[in-house]
Write a protein that holds these residues in place. Structure first.
Motif, PDB file in Angstrom:
ATOM      1  N   GLU A 111       3.232  21.145   0.583  1.00 30.22           N
ATOM      2  CA  GLU A 111       2.837  21.204   1.809  1.00 30.22           C
ATOM      3  C   GLU A 111       2.628  19.620   1.921  1.00 30.22           C
ATOM      4  N   SER A 112       2.368  18.793   1.330  1.00 30.89           N
ATOM      5  CA  SER A 112       2.410  17.334   1.624  1.00 30.89           C
ATOM      6  C   SER A 112       3.330  16.376   1.303  1.00 30.89           C
ATOM      7  N   VAL A 113       4.200  16.741   0.366  1.00 29.26           N
ATOM      8  CA  VAL A 113       5.486  16.033  -0.057  1.00 29.26           C
ATOM      9  C   VAL A 113       6.604  16.240   0.445  1.00 29.26           C
ATOM     10  N   THR A 114       6.617  16.297   1.955  1.00 30.15           N
ATOM     11  CA  THR A 114       7.826  17.198   2.485  1.00 30.15           C
ATOM     12  C   THR A 114       9.202  16.568   2.332  1.00 30.15           C
ATOM     13  N   PRO A 115      10.309  17.244   2.067  1.00 35.03           N
ATOM     14  CA  PRO A 115      11.601  16.563   1.969  1.00 35.03           C
ATOM     15  C   PRO A 115      12.116  15.670   3.060  1.00 35.03           C
ATOM     16  N   GLU A 116      11.768  16.037   4.421  1.00 39.76           N
ATOM     17  CA  GLU A 116      11.784  15.104   5.521  1.00 39.76           C
ATOM     18  C   GLU A 116      11.056  14.094   5.387  1.00 39.76           C
ATOM     19  N   LEU A 117       9.997  13.925   5.135  1.00 41.83           N
ATOM     20  CA  LEU A 117       9.208  12.473   4.723  1.00 41.83           C
ATOM     21  C   LEU A 117       9.946  11.848   3.739  1.00 41.83           C
ATOM     22  N   LEU A 118      10.181  12.343   2.650  1.00 40.93           N
ATOM     23  CA  LEU A 118      10.757  11.606   1.640  1.00 40.93           C
ATOM     24  C   LEU A 118      12.231  10.963   2.000  1.00 40.93           C
ATOM     25  N   GLN A 119      12.957  11.989   2.793  1.00 41.41           N
ATOM     26  CA  GLN A 119      14.149  11.185   3.277  1.00 41.41           C
ATOM     27  C   GLN A 119      14.063  10.035   4.191  1.00 41.41           C
ATOM     28  N   GLU A 120      12.734  10.141   5.151  1.00 48.29           N
ATOM     29  CA  GLU A 120      12.834   8.994   5.692  1.00 48.29           C
ATOM     30  C   GLU A 120      12.215   7.514   5.109  1.00 48.29           C
ATOM     31  N   PHE A 121      11.465   8.004   3.957  1.00 45.96           N
ATOM     32  CA  PHE A 121      11.084   6.972   2.958  1.00 45.96           C
ATOM     33  C   PHE A 121      12.236   6.368   2.249  1.00 45.96           C
ATOM     34  N   ALA A 122      13.261   7.346   1.867  1.00 45.83           N
ATOM     35  CA  ALA A 122      14.397   6.686   1.282  1.00 45.83           C
ATOM     36  C   ALA A 122      15.222   5.868   2.042  1.00 45.83           C
ATOM     37  N   SER A 123      15.187   5.957   3.448  1.00 55.53           N
ATOM     38  CA  SER A 123      16.011   5.112   4.299  1.00 55.53           C
ATOM     39  C   SER A 123      15.286   3.746   4.764  1.00 55.53           C
ATOM     40  N   SER A 124      14.204   3.682   3.931  1.00 54.11           N
ATOM     41  CA  SER A 124      13.328   2.337   4.021  1.00 54.11           C
ATOM     42  C   SER A 124      14.194   0.937   3.665  1.00 54.11           C
ATOM     43  N   LYS A 125      13.878  -0.104   4.470  1.00 52.85           N
ATOM     44  CA  LYS A 125      14.400  -1.276   4.215  1.00 52.85           C
ATOM     45  C   LYS A 125      14.178  -1.982   2.900  1.00 52.85           C
ATOM     46  N   SER A 126      13.003  -1.705   2.284  1.00 55.53           N
ATOM     47  CA  SER A 126      12.427  -1.997   1.336  1.00 55.53           C
ATOM     48  C   SER A 126      13.369  -1.242  -0.207  1.00 55.53           C
ATOM     49  N   GLU A 127      13.865  -2.303  -0.964  1.00 59.97           N
ATOM     50  CA  GLU A 127      14.635  -1.453  -1.983  1.00 59.97           C
ATOM     51  C   GLU A 127      13.728  -0.943  -3.020  1.00 59.97           C
ATOM     52  N   GLU A 128      12.550  -1.548  -3.358  1.00 56.54           N
ATOM     53  CA  GLU A 128      11.796  -0.788  -4.364  1.00 56.54           C
ATOM     54  C   GLU A 128      10.876   0.580  -3.801  1.00 56.54           C
ATOM     55  N   PHE A 129      10.790   0.447  -2.452  1.00 55.68           N
ATOM     56  CA  PHE A 129      10.064   1.684  -1.899  1.00 55.68           C
ATOM     57  C   PHE A 129      11.129   2.690  -1.585  1.00 55.68           C
ATOM     58  N   LYS A 130      12.314   2.283  -1.421  1.00 55.70           N
ATOM     59  CA  LYS A 130      13.494   3.350  -1.235  1.00 55.70           C
ATOM     60  C   LYS A 130      13.860   3.944  -2.790  1.00 55.70           C
ATOM     61  N   GLN A 131      13.611   2.858  -3.872  1.00 48.94           N
ATOM     62  CA  GLN A 131      14.017   3.570  -5.052  1.00 48.94           C
ATOM     63  C   GLN A 131      12.815   4.648  -5.476  1.00 48.94           C
ATOM     64  N   VAL A 132      11.577   4.224  -5.235  1.00 47.88           N
ATOM     65  CA  VAL A 132      10.405   5.486  -5.781  1.00 47.88           C
ATOM     66  C   VAL A 132      10.969   6.478  -4.762  1.00 47.88           C
ATOM     67  N   ALA A 133      11.094   6.396  -3.432  1.00 47.63           N
ATOM     68  CA  ALA A 133      11.037   7.576  -3.061  1.00 47.63           C
ATOM     69  C   ALA A 133      12.268   8.403  -3.343  1.00 47.63           C
ATOM     70  N   CYS A 134      13.200   7.963  -3.664  1.00 43.47           N
ATOM     71  CA  CYS A 134      14.553   8.736  -4.121  1.00 43.47           C
ATOM     72  C   CYS A 134      14.195   9.207  -5.444  1.00 43.47           C
ATOM     73  N   GLU A 135      13.344   8.566  -6.502  1.00 37.62           N
ATOM     74  CA  GLU A 135      12.895   9.178  -7.727  1.00 37.62           C
ATOM     75  C   GLU A 135      11.961  10.304  -7.469  1.00 37.62           C
ATOM     76  N   VAL A 153       0.949  -1.234   0.023  1.00 36.10           N
ATOM     77  CA  VAL A 153      -0.015  -0.018  -0.131  1.00 36.10           C
ATOM     78  C   VAL A 153       0.727   1.199   0.144  1.00 36.10           C
ATOM     79  N   SER A 154       1.751   1.225   0.745  1.00 38.45           N
ATOM     80  CA  SER A 154       2.755   2.406   1.038  1.00 38.45           C
ATOM     81  C   SER A 154       3.636   2.674  -0.386  1.00 38.45           C
TER      82      SER A 154
END
Length: 118
Positions: free
Chosen positions: A86-110, A60-61
């Motif tokens: 307002e919604s897609v903050t750099p801090e939140l994306l940085q948190e997502f980019a440090s995810s354990k899931s490679e696919e989630f991390k890749q989409v967050a970085c993109e 879902v994420s």
């Protein structure tokens, strides 16, 4: 569909319906009229980012981030640009980019790169 996403419990039991809704919304976003319709939904970006962060299902994420990415790839209106900032903050994306899931991390970085281009 957006109200179901916002109100469905954050549990594994609702993951399949949320995944289906997100896939449907993603498919709608591919069409120009569908993209316009989804962009007119006032709280959609907030709901998607909230779900991406809070939902217990990694699928879902991931689908939430992919839909956000689809919504911002086309040229943005000033109002939508404000919602993105307002919604897609750099801090939140940085948190997502440090995810354990490679696919989630890749989409967050993109997504971070896409937002920096805005």
């Amino acid at each position: 569909m957006c109200s179901v996403l916002a109100t469905a419990p954050l549990s594994q039991g609702c993951a399949k319906i949320k995944s289906l809704i997100l896939m449907l919304l993603y498919n709608i976003s591919i069409n120009q009229k569908g993209l316009t319709l989804l962009r007119s939904e006032p709280d959609l970006l907030k709901i998607l980012m909230w779900l991406a962060k809070e939902d217990v299902c990694s699928t879902v994420s991931l689908y939430c981030l992919q839909l956000v990415q689809s919504l911002i790839l086309e040229p943005l209106t000033p109002a939508l640009m404000q919602q993105v900032m307002e919604s897609v903050t750099p801090e939140l994306l940085q948190e997502f980019a440090s995810s354990k899931s490679e696919e989630f991390k890749q989409v967050a970085c993109e997504l971070m790169v896409d937002i920096q281009r805005l």
